[in-house]
Design a protein around this motif. Structure first.
Motif, PDB file in Angstrom:
ATOM      1  N   VAL A 126       0.727  -1.195  -0.064  1.00 41.65           N
ATOM      2  CA  VAL A 126      -0.146  -0.002  -0.033  1.00 41.65           C
ATOM      3  C   VAL A 126       0.796   1.345   0.074  1.00 41.65           C
ATOM      4  CG1 VAL A 126      -1.895   1.347   1.114  1.00 41.65           C
ATOM      5  CG2 VAL A 126      -1.952  -1.060   1.191  1.00 41.65           C
ATOM      6  N   ILE A 127       0.583   2.177  -0.954  1.00 40.69           N
ATOM      7  CA  ILE A 127       1.726   3.246  -1.113  1.00 40.69           C
ATOM      8  C   ILE A 127       0.807   4.290  -0.661  1.00 40.69           C
ATOM      9  CG2 ILE A 127       2.957   4.841  -2.723  1.00 40.69           C
ATOM     10  CD1 ILE A 127       3.562   2.105  -4.165  1.00 40.69           C
ATOM     11  N   PHE A 128       1.400   5.508   0.003  1.00 41.05           N
ATOM     12  CA  PHE A 128       0.714   6.679   0.452  1.00 41.05           C
ATOM     13  C   PHE A 128       1.917   7.565  -0.090  1.00 41.05           C
ATOM     14  CE2 PHE A 128      -1.664   4.149   3.331  1.00 41.05           C
ATOM     15  CZ  PHE A 128      -2.822   4.745   3.086  1.00 41.05           C
ATOM     16  N   SER A 129       2.005   8.082  -1.360  1.00 40.86           N
ATOM     17  CA  SER A 129       3.192   9.007  -1.741  1.00 40.86           C
ATOM     18  C   SER A 129       2.466  10.547  -1.630  1.00 40.86           C
ATOM     19  CB  SER A 129       3.415   8.661  -3.156  1.00 40.86           C
ATOM     20  OG  SER A 129       4.521   9.523  -3.953  1.00 40.86           O
ATOM     21  N   ASP A 130       3.195  11.343  -0.831  1.00 43.76           N
ATOM     22  CA  ASP A 130       2.765  12.848  -0.755  1.00 43.76           C
ATOM     23  C   ASP A 130       1.218  12.893  -0.681  1.00 43.76           C
ATOM     24  OD1 ASP A 130       5.400  13.145  -0.695  1.00 43.76           O
ATOM     25  OD2 ASP A 130       5.419  13.500  -3.076  1.00 43.76           O
ATOM     26  N   VAL A 131       0.582  12.006   0.038  1.00 36.89           N
ATOM     27  CA  VAL A 131      -1.028  12.101   0.447  1.00 36.89           C
ATOM     28  C   VAL A 131      -1.112  12.435   1.787  1.00 36.89           C
ATOM     29  CG1 VAL A 131      -2.761  10.618   0.377  1.00 36.89           C
ATOM     30  CG2 VAL A 131      -1.244  10.476  -1.569  1.00 36.89           C
ATOM     31  N   LEU A 132      -0.565  11.641   2.697  1.00 37.79           N
ATOM     32  CA  LEU A 132      -0.934  11.693   4.211  1.00 37.79           C
ATOM     33  C   LEU A 132      -0.787  13.114   4.788  1.00 37.79           C
ATOM     34  CD1 LEU A 132       0.795   8.319   5.564  1.00 37.79           C
ATOM     35  CD2 LEU A 132      -1.732   9.078   4.910  1.00 37.79           C
TER      36      LEU A 132
END
Length: 136
Positions: A91-97
């Protein structure tokens, strides 16, 4: 349409954490935007699904990755329904959180979609980099 917030840059930090895919490995890119990163991950042999709510980004992302789930990232029910019980390898959170009010809570919700031994990859902007400092 303005370029921000859906940059065409590929997050190399995330991309470099992913080895060449084994058969049938699945990545869930949460807040995939226009799927520039997802397209690069797909080139490594992964099946890539994205979660995105912005209509213009959805249109650009759709041909780049295997599937786009048209939902707000907080809509865990919609993401779960789309996955239909499938579990993912990453699961990737790239510059989202950094854009959401409860990043830890959201991270915890997405853990249920991971296979045993799966990984969550997170990237947030570095406010101390020279470009950000110049803007301040």
């Amino acid at each position: 349409m303005p370029l921000y917030p859906y940059w065409e840059d590929v997050n190399e930090g995330i991309l470099n954490q992913l080895p060449q895919a084994m058969p049938n490995q699945l990545v869930l890119d949460v807040g995939c935007g226009r799927a520039a990163l997802g397209a690069a991950i797909k080139k490594k042999g992964y099946q890539v699904w994205g979660v995105e709510q912005e209509p213009a980004a959805l249109e650009k992302a759709a041909p780049r990755i295997d599937k786009v789930i048209p939902a707000d990232l907080h809509d865990i029910a919609a993401v779960g329904n789309a996955l239909s019980g499938m579990l993912v390898d990453y699961v990737i959170f790239s510059d989202v959180l950094e854009h959401i009010y409860d990043p830890i809570g959201v991270l915890r919700l997405y853990l249920k979609f991971l296979k045993p031994g799966g990984k969550v990859l997170v990237s947030v902007p570095n406010i101390a980099n020279w470009e950000a400092r110049l803007k301040l």
